[in-house]
Write an enzyme that holds these catalytic residues in place. Structure first.
Site, PDB file in Angstrom:
ATOM      1  N   LYS A  35       0.837  -1.212   0.000  1.00  0.00           N
ATOM      2  CA  LYS A  35       0.000   0.000   0.000  1.00  0.00           C
ATOM      3  C   LYS A  35       0.871   1.262   0.000  1.00  0.00           C
ATOM      4  O   LYS A  35       0.661   2.162  -0.804  1.00  0.00           O
ATOM      5  CB  LYS A  35      -0.927  -0.040   1.229  1.00  0.00           C
ATOM      6  CG  LYS A  35      -1.870   1.143   1.327  1.00  0.00           C
ATOM      7  CD  LYS A  35      -3.112   0.797   2.128  1.00  0.00           C
ATOM      8  CE  LYS A  35      -2.877   0.719   3.625  1.00  0.00           C
ATOM      9  NZ  LYS A  35      -2.620   2.036   4.235  1.00  0.00           N
ATOM     10  N   SER A  36       1.841   1.313   0.893  1.00  0.00           N
ATOM     11  CA  SER A  36       2.687   2.516   0.978  1.00  0.00           C
ATOM     12  C   SER A  36       3.436   2.752  -0.334  1.00  0.00           C
ATOM     13  O   SER A  36       3.527   3.884  -0.823  1.00  0.00           O
ATOM     14  CB  SER A  36       3.723   2.350   2.095  1.00  0.00           C
ATOM     15  OG  SER A  36       3.093   2.370   3.345  1.00  0.00           O
ATOM     16  N   ARG A  40       3.089   5.910  -3.348  1.00  0.00           N
ATOM     17  CA  ARG A  40       4.260   6.696  -3.775  1.00  0.00           C
ATOM     18  C   ARG A  40       4.518   6.548  -5.264  1.00  0.00           C
ATOM     19  O   ARG A  40       4.922   7.511  -5.935  1.00  0.00           O
ATOM     20  CB  ARG A  40       5.479   6.261  -2.959  1.00  0.00           C
ATOM     21  CG  ARG A  40       5.386   6.822  -1.523  1.00  0.00           C
ATOM     22  CD  ARG A  40       6.133   5.964  -0.544  1.00  0.00           C
ATOM     23  NE  ARG A  40       6.192   6.544   0.783  1.00  0.00           N
ATOM     24  CZ  ARG A  40       5.238   6.412   1.721  1.00  0.00           C
ATOM     25  NH1 ARG A  40       4.115   5.725   1.466  1.00  0.00           N
ATOM     26  NH2 ARG A  40       5.381   6.963   2.915  1.00  0.00           N
ATOM     27  N   ARG A 135      -8.325  12.524  12.489  1.00  0.00           N
ATOM     28  CA  ARG A 135      -6.881  12.255  12.660  1.00  0.00           C
ATOM     29  C   ARG A 135      -6.060  13.552  12.654  1.00  0.00           C
ATOM     30  O   ARG A 135      -6.417  14.511  11.996  1.00  0.00           O
ATOM     31  CB  ARG A 135      -6.422  11.268  11.569  1.00  0.00           C
ATOM     32  CG  ARG A 135      -7.138   9.922  11.765  1.00  0.00           C
ATOM     33  CD  ARG A 135      -6.689   8.881  10.804  1.00  0.00           C
ATOM     34  NE  ARG A 135      -5.300   8.512  10.991  1.00  0.00           N
ATOM     35  CZ  ARG A 135      -4.652   7.669  10.200  1.00  0.00           C
ATOM     36  NH1 ARG A 135      -5.274   7.116   9.174  1.00  0.00           N
ATOM     37  NH2 ARG A 135      -3.402   7.368  10.437  1.00  0.00           N
ATOM     38  N   GLN A 182       4.652   9.416   6.951  1.00  0.00           N
ATOM     39  CA  GLN A 182       3.757  10.329   6.235  1.00  0.00           C
ATOM     40  C   GLN A 182       4.253  11.759   6.387  1.00  0.00           C
ATOM     41  O   GLN A 182       4.304  12.511   5.420  1.00  0.00           O
ATOM     42  CB  GLN A 182       2.329  10.184   6.764  1.00  0.00           C
ATOM     43  CG  GLN A 182       1.721   8.831   6.391  1.00  0.00           C
ATOM     44  CD  GLN A 182       0.333   8.616   6.962  1.00  0.00           C
ATOM     45  OE1 GLN A 182      -0.204   9.466   7.649  1.00  0.00           O
ATOM     46  NE2 GLN A 182      -0.243   7.461   6.665  1.00  0.00           N
ATOM     47  N   ASP A 328       2.233  -0.939  11.851  1.00  0.00           N
ATOM     48  CA  ASP A 328       0.932  -1.435  11.387  1.00  0.00           C
ATOM     49  C   ASP A 328       0.688  -2.893  11.782  1.00  0.00           C
ATOM     50  O   ASP A 328      -0.409  -3.418  11.583  1.00  0.00           O
ATOM     51  CB  ASP A 328       0.830  -1.281   9.867  1.00  0.00           C
ATOM     52  CG  ASP A 328       0.755   0.185   9.450  1.00  0.00           C
ATOM     53  OD1 ASP A 328       0.369   1.030  10.291  1.00  0.00           O
ATOM     54  OD2 ASP A 328       1.100   0.495   8.298  1.00  0.00           O
ATOM     55  N   LYS A 355      -4.451   6.255  14.821  1.00  0.00           N
ATOM     56  CA  LYS A 355      -4.588   5.553  13.531  1.00  0.00           C
ATOM     57  C   LYS A 355      -6.071   5.579  13.117  1.00  0.00           C
ATOM     58  O   LYS A 355      -6.830   6.410  13.599  1.00  0.00           O
ATOM     59  CB  LYS A 355      -4.051   4.126  13.655  1.00  0.00           C
ATOM     60  CG  LYS A 355      -2.541   4.070  13.854  1.00  0.00           C
ATOM     61  CD  LYS A 355      -1.787   4.497  12.611  1.00  0.00           C
ATOM     62  CE  LYS A 355      -0.280   4.534  12.842  1.00  0.00           C
ATOM     63  NZ  LYS A 355       0.418   5.249  11.771  1.00  0.00           N
TER      64      LYS A 355
HETATM   65  C1  S3P Z   1       2.416   5.015   6.137  1.00  0.00           C
HETATM   66  C2  S3P Z   1       3.010   5.406   7.294  1.00  0.00           C
HETATM   67  C3  S3P Z   1       2.548   4.993   8.622  1.00  0.00           C
HETATM   68  C4  S3P Z   1       1.631   3.783   8.546  1.00  0.00           C
HETATM   69  C5  S3P Z   1       0.607   3.924   7.455  1.00  0.00           C
HETATM   70  C6  S3P Z   1       1.266   4.092   6.117  1.00  0.00           C
HETATM   71  C7  S3P Z   1       2.948   5.517   4.861  1.00  0.00           C
HETATM   72  O1  S3P Z   1       1.831   6.059   9.206  1.00  0.00           O
HETATM   73  O2  S3P Z   1       1.009   3.568   9.781  1.00  0.00           O
HETATM   74  O3  S3P Z   1      -0.237   2.781   7.407  1.00  0.00           O
HETATM   75  O4  S3P Z   1       2.610   4.955   3.799  1.00  0.00           O
HETATM   76  O5  S3P Z   1       3.723   6.472   4.898  1.00  0.00           O
HETATM   77  P1  S3P Z   1       2.556   7.239  10.026  1.00  0.00           P
HETATM   78  O6  S3P Z   1       3.412   8.008   9.112  1.00  0.00           O
HETATM   79  O7  S3P Z   1       1.418   8.080  10.559  1.00  0.00           O
HETATM   80  O8  S3P Z   1       3.315   6.538  11.116  1.00  0.00           O
END
Ligand code: S3P
Length: 453
Positions: A35-36, A40, A135, A182, A328, A355
């Site tokens: 997902k991350s 990107r 959030r 993030q 996560d 979260k």
């Molecule tokens: C993510 C960063 C994490 C993670 C989220 C995805 C990202 O969050 O918990 O599921 O893709 O950069 P945080 O940056 O708030 O820790």
């Protein structure tokens, strides 16, 4: 109300899974894209010059929200079979969106796009669902305002919607009080468009996918300890890449195998970037057998087939410095702790309070219903392992990782477990229920849909 076995029925409505215990956990799984990394790839594809081709991206609701927002910013995107093509024209080709951009449930979409939009000389508004609108956004508003953008948010800039009037940015030195990929990423995306150099540092290194992906697009970023430096005004070049499988999704199956002596699961082609793979070390420390085979590189990321064999596990301590690399995975690691012998303590996990839901409170409340001895205190979670779990009705509280962790716990509970509110799983793992049916067929999972009407 309708019933179906394994597969996801079409249509809306509140969905629940009903499942029983499983004696055998085994399988070789292909896991959907990370997902991350998918977010990107889409965003940098839009910011680069030329046509970027992305394969294996996660077609879940969160990444779709990013793609829809990019399309609303005027970025031409097309999907043919496996390949997604993004015709990037550089940041200057982005256009003022005609409407509010809806990030849905996705914090990554909203925060990373805020970094992009802060550099654009037009007005835009980012919002999300009820969970995302609760959030914290000061961590977004403060650095971007310091760089020269104008941002407004609900409650004095604390919550979405965020309205942004972007423009000429100046590079900054920013020390983030939280280890958050993030936050780091949104500053780097704004820094890319700023005059001069930007440096962002964090207390512990968070996942470094943005840094790696910038490099894959020809960008220059420099890491110095837990700080990253980027020079503004760089042009990114389009590329072709394949997104690795998501270790955070594989984690549900790997953990299920780890806690079942004799269980074995292989997750093929998943990302094992060390800033993300903390769970593997923890499962090993708890007594499971963990192997990474066929290590290779894809999209600047380490990828492997991860094989976990189950043993009787023992509790462990997870310290604050370990949290970013497994942030996560805490819900599913809590399940491992419940089924292990002895105590498991997870410290410095305060970020879980902000979260998709307050995950520490949700873990205590929902797993408590199954009979687990689990306590959330401040930023810690303490679990007394070895208590027998008993199936009952539990709720995801609208959080995908809670839903999947509760389903895995159900495999080890006596009697039937009903997990309500599983529709949120679409955000990160479409097809999870079918994969669970493959790995643990005797759990006889069925999905129940309550219609909206
Ligand atoms: C993510 C960063 C994490 C993670 C989220 C995805 C990202 O969050 O918990 O599921 O893709 O950069 P945080 O940056 O708030 O820790």
């Amino acid at each position: 109300m309708t019933d179906s076995q394994g597969a996801t029925p079409a249509g809306g409505g509140v969905r629940s899974w009903v499942l029983g215990g499983s004696r055998r956990i085994a399988g070789s799984l292909r896991i959907p894209g990370d997902k991350s990394i998918s977010h990107r790839a889409l965003i940098l594809g839009a910011l680069a010059h030329g046509e970027t081709e992305v394969r294996g991206w996660l077609r879940g609701a969160d990444c779709r929200a990013t793609l829809t927002a990019l399309a609303a910013l005027g970025v031409p995107v097309s999907e043919t079979g496996e390949a997604l093509r993004i015709a990037g024209g550089g940041p200057e080709a982005l256009q003022e969106p005609p409407d509010v951009l809806d990030a849905g449930n996705s914090g990554t979409t909203l925060r990373l796009l805020a970094g992009v939009l802060a550099g654009r000389p037009f007005f835009s508004v980012l919002t999300g669902d009820a969970s995302l609108r609760r959030r914290p956004m000061r961590r977004v508003v403060e650095p971007l305002s310091a760089m020269g953008a104008t941002l407004w948010g609900r409650a004095g800039g604390r919550f979405p919607p965020l309205a942004i009037r972007g423009g000429a940015l100046s590079g900054i030195r920013w020390r983030s009080p939280v280890a958050s990929a993030q936050v780091k990423s949104l500053i780097l995306l704004a820094g890319l468009q700023a005059q001069g150099e930007t440096l962002v540092s964090e207390p512990v290194l968070s996942r470094d996918h943005t840094e790696r992906m910038l490099a894959a697009f020809g960008g220059r970023v420099r890491r110095e300890g837990t700080a990253v430096r980027i020079a503004g005004g760089q042009q990114l070049r389009a590329t072709r890449l394949t997104v690795p499988g998501d270790l955070s999704s594989a984690a549900f199956f790997l953990t299920a195998a780890a806690v079942r002596p004799g269980g074995e699961v292989a997750a093929r082609g998943v990302g094992v970037n060390p800033t993300r793979s903390g769970i593997l070390g923890v499962l090993e420390r708890m007594g499971a057998e963990v192997r990474c085979e066929g290590m290779r590189q894809e999209a600047g990321e380490e990828v492997a087939d991860v094989i976990v064999r189950g043993r009787r596990l023992r509790g462990t301590d997870i310290g604050a410095a370990e949290i970013p690399a497994l942030v996560d995975e805490i819900p599913i690691l809590a399940v491992a702790g419940m089924l292990a012998d002895g105590e498991t303590r997870i410290k410095g996990a305060g970020e879980l309070r902000v979260k998709e839901v307050d995950r520490l409170a949700a873990l205590e409340g929902e797993f408590g219903k199954l009979g687990a001895a689990i306590r959330a205190e401040g930023d810690c979670l303490v679990i007394q392992g070895g208590r027998p779990l008993k199936g009952t009705e539990v709720s995801s509280r609208g959080d995908h990782r809670m839903a999947m962790s509760l389903a895995v716990a159900g495999l080890f509970a006596a009697g039937e477990t009903t997990v309500h509110g599983v529709e949120c799983v679409e955000t990160s793992f479409p097809g999870f229920a079918s994969a669970l049916c493959d790995a643990a067929p005797d759990c006889l999972l069925r999905e129940v849909v309550m219609s909206d009407a």
